[in-house]
Design a protein around this motif. Sequence first.
Motif, PDB file in Angstrom:
ATOM      1  N   GLY A 100      23.040  46.048  13.043  1.00 35.11           N
ATOM      2  CA  GLY A 100      24.493  46.071  12.852  1.00 35.11           C
ATOM      3  C   GLY A 100      25.119  47.407  13.196  1.00 35.11           C
ATOM      4  N   ILE A 101      24.426  48.501  12.907  1.00 28.13           N
ATOM      5  CA  ILE A 101      24.971  49.822  13.236  1.00 28.13           C
ATOM      6  C   ILE A 101      24.953  50.025  14.751  1.00 28.13           C
ATOM      7  N   GLY A 102      23.888  49.590  15.406  1.00 28.36           N
ATOM      8  CA  GLY A 102      23.836  49.681  16.865  1.00 28.36           C
ATOM      9  C   GLY A 102      24.961  48.895  17.519  1.00 28.36           C
ATOM     10  N   GLU A 103      25.225  47.711  16.994  1.00 31.02           N
ATOM     11  CA  GLU A 103      26.318  46.891  17.537  1.00 31.02           C
ATOM     12  C   GLU A 103      27.668  47.556  17.298  1.00 31.02           C
ATOM     13  N   ALA A 104      27.841  48.184  16.127  1.00 38.33           N
ATOM     14  CA  ALA A 104      29.095  48.884  15.837  1.00 38.33           C
ATOM     15  C   ALA A 104      29.291  50.049  16.807  1.00 38.33           C
ATOM     16  N   LEU A 105      28.215  50.770  17.117  1.00 38.36           N
ATOM     17  CA  LEU A 105      28.307  51.888  18.066  1.00 38.36           C
ATOM     18  C   LEU A 105      28.695  51.394  19.460  1.00 38.36           C
ATOM     19  N   ARG A 106      28.107  50.286  19.901  1.00 40.45           N
ATOM     20  CA  ARG A 106      28.448  49.730  21.213  1.00 40.45           C
ATOM     21  C   ARG A 106      29.897  49.253  21.249  1.00 40.45           C
ATOM     22  N   SER A 107      30.311  48.541  20.220  1.00 40.13           N
ATOM     23  CA  SER A 107      31.660  47.988  20.173  1.00 40.13           C
ATOM     24  C   SER A 107      32.729  49.080  20.127  1.00 40.13           C
ATOM     25  N   SER A 108      32.537  50.052  19.251  1.00 38.05           N
ATOM     26  CA  SER A 108      33.543  51.113  19.147  1.00 38.05           C
ATOM     27  C   SER A 108      33.551  51.982  20.396  1.00 38.05           C
ATOM     28  N   GLY A 109      32.366  52.222  20.974  1.00 34.27           N
ATOM     29  CA  GLY A 109      32.305  53.017  22.199  1.00 34.27           C
ATOM     30  C   GLY A 109      33.020  52.350  23.348  1.00 34.27           C
ATOM     31  N   LEU A 110      32.813  51.065  23.503  1.00 40.62           N
ATOM     32  CA  LEU A 110      33.484  50.323  24.570  1.00 40.62           C
ATOM     33  C   LEU A 110      34.995  50.327  24.351  1.00 40.62           C
ATOM     34  N   ALA A 111      35.419  50.127  23.098  1.00 38.80           N
ATOM     35  CA  ALA A 111      36.850  50.137  22.787  1.00 38.80           C
ATOM     36  C   ALA A 111      37.467  51.502  23.054  1.00 38.80           C
ATOM     37  N   ALA A 112      36.684  52.567  22.907  1.00 36.09           N
ATOM     38  CA  ALA A 112      37.181  53.922  23.128  1.00 36.09           C
ATOM     39  C   ALA A 112      37.090  54.343  24.592  1.00 36.09           C
ATOM     40  N   GLY A 113      36.551  53.460  25.437  1.00 39.14           N
ATOM     41  CA  GLY A 113      36.468  53.774  26.854  1.00 39.14           C
ATOM     42  C   GLY A 113      35.190  54.476  27.273  1.00 39.14           C
ATOM     43  N   ALA A 114      34.223  54.581  26.376  1.00 37.40           N
ATOM     44  CA  ALA A 114      32.927  55.180  26.711  1.00 37.40           C
ATOM     45  C   ALA A 114      32.029  54.058  27.228  1.00 37.40           C
ATOM     46  N   GLY A 137      24.688  59.098  26.323  1.00 40.93           N
ATOM     47  CA  GLY A 137      24.711  60.513  26.666  1.00 40.93           C
ATOM     48  C   GLY A 137      26.039  61.180  26.944  1.00 40.93           C
ATOM     49  N   SER A 138      27.112  60.448  27.165  1.00 38.38           N
ATOM     50  CA  SER A 138      28.379  61.116  27.489  1.00 38.38           C
ATOM     51  C   SER A 138      28.998  61.748  26.246  1.00 38.38           C
ATOM     52  N   ARG A 139      29.813  62.765  26.479  1.00 39.12           N
ATOM     53  CA  ARG A 139      30.498  63.426  25.357  1.00 39.12           C
ATOM     54  C   ARG A 139      31.397  62.434  24.619  1.00 39.12           C
ATOM     55  N   ALA A 140      32.032  61.515  25.370  1.00 36.97           N
ATOM     56  CA  ALA A 140      32.885  60.505  24.736  1.00 36.97           C
ATOM     57  C   ALA A 140      32.057  59.589  23.846  1.00 36.97           C
ATOM     58  N   ALA A 141      30.875  59.198  24.317  1.00 37.81           N
ATOM     59  CA  ALA A 141      30.004  58.333  23.514  1.00 37.81           C
ATOM     60  C   ALA A 141      29.519  59.056  22.269  1.00 37.81           C
ATOM     61  N   VAL A 142      29.211  60.352  22.405  1.00 38.69           N
ATOM     62  CA  VAL A 142      28.766  61.137  21.254  1.00 38.69           C
ATOM     63  C   VAL A 142      29.882  61.261  20.232  1.00 38.69           C
ATOM     64  N   ARG A 143      31.076  61.635  20.691  1.00 41.80           N
ATOM     65  CA  ARG A 143      32.208  61.795  19.751  1.00 41.80           C
ATOM     66  C   ARG A 143      32.520  60.479  19.033  1.00 41.80           C
ATOM     67  N   ASP A 144      32.621  59.397  19.802  1.00 42.51           N
ATOM     68  CA  ASP A 144      32.939  58.111  19.192  1.00 42.51           C
ATOM     69  C   ASP A 144      31.802  57.648  18.292  1.00 42.51           C
ATOM     70  N   GLY A 145      30.567  57.816  18.744  1.00 45.48           N
ATOM     71  CA  GLY A 145      29.420  57.400  17.942  1.00 45.48           C
ATOM     72  C   GLY A 145      29.354  58.129  16.619  1.00 45.48           C
ATOM     73  N   MET A 146      29.581  59.431  16.647  1.00 40.39           N
ATOM     74  CA  MET A 146      29.550  60.202  15.401  1.00 40.39           C
ATOM     75  C   MET A 146      30.713  59.810  14.483  1.00 40.39           C
ATOM     76  N   ALA A 147      31.868  59.501  15.053  1.00 36.62           N
ATOM     77  CA  ALA A 147      32.997  59.036  14.226  1.00 36.62           C
ATOM     78  C   ALA A 147      32.659  57.702  13.570  1.00 36.62           C
ATOM     79  N   THR A 148      32.021  56.820  14.303  1.00 31.12           N
ATOM     80  CA  THR A 148      31.616  55.521  13.759  1.00 31.12           C
ATOM     81  C   THR A 148      30.571  55.702  12.666  1.00 31.12           C
ATOM     82  N   LEU A 149      29.617  56.593  12.909  1.00 34.82           N
ATOM     83  CA  LEU A 149      28.548  56.823  11.935  1.00 34.82           C
ATOM     84  C   LEU A 149      29.023  57.521  10.667  1.00 34.82           C
ATOM     85  N   SER A 150      30.066  58.316  10.763  1.00 34.05           N
ATOM     86  CA  SER A 150      30.463  59.166   9.632  1.00 34.05           C
ATOM     87  C   SER A 150      30.688  58.389   8.339  1.00 34.05           C
ATOM     88  N   SER A 151      31.224  57.200   8.444  1.00 39.35           N
ATOM     89  CA  SER A 151      31.480  56.420   7.234  1.00 39.35           C
ATOM     90  C   SER A 151      30.224  55.729   6.705  1.00 39.35           C
TER      91      SER A 151
END
Length: 166
Positions: A100-114, A137-151
Amino acid sequence: MERSAQRLGRALVVIVDDRAAQDENEDTAGPLVTELLEEAGFIVDGTVVVRADTVEIRNALNTAVIGGVDLVITVGATGVSPRDVTPDATAGVLDRPIPGIGEALRSSGLAAGAIDAGISRGLVGVSGSTLVVNLAGSRAAVRDGMATLSSLLSYVIEELSGLDQD
């Protein structure tokens, strides 16, 4: 819950990048992930840079787990090219996946344009009492991924540490 008011725990960052591992390119993802982890309340033990090689990645992950870190974040080599072997190496280390966390990272990253986050094969799961997360590996994916993970991180780390047990 008192733990989140202090430090969430220890973390290690693993950068998977052939050129950075051979000192051909500077690692820019490691400092970004370290900064974001420290802002989230982690003590970052360091950054390890490895080639996109299944054995090197697996060795870095196993060393982190044996070393007792609470969280390992890998960055890079999660896509669909033949050199993208981070998920394959990670699968061999995980005791229990958390899809579920992996899916959340993919979904939020795609929505953020990563785009690389959206097509990532990255895994998330538990090895021993360590949470392992693969980020694209992109900076956008890292930023969005960490924002998703923070909660999610404080909850998962507390669950793994047994602090919420009666």
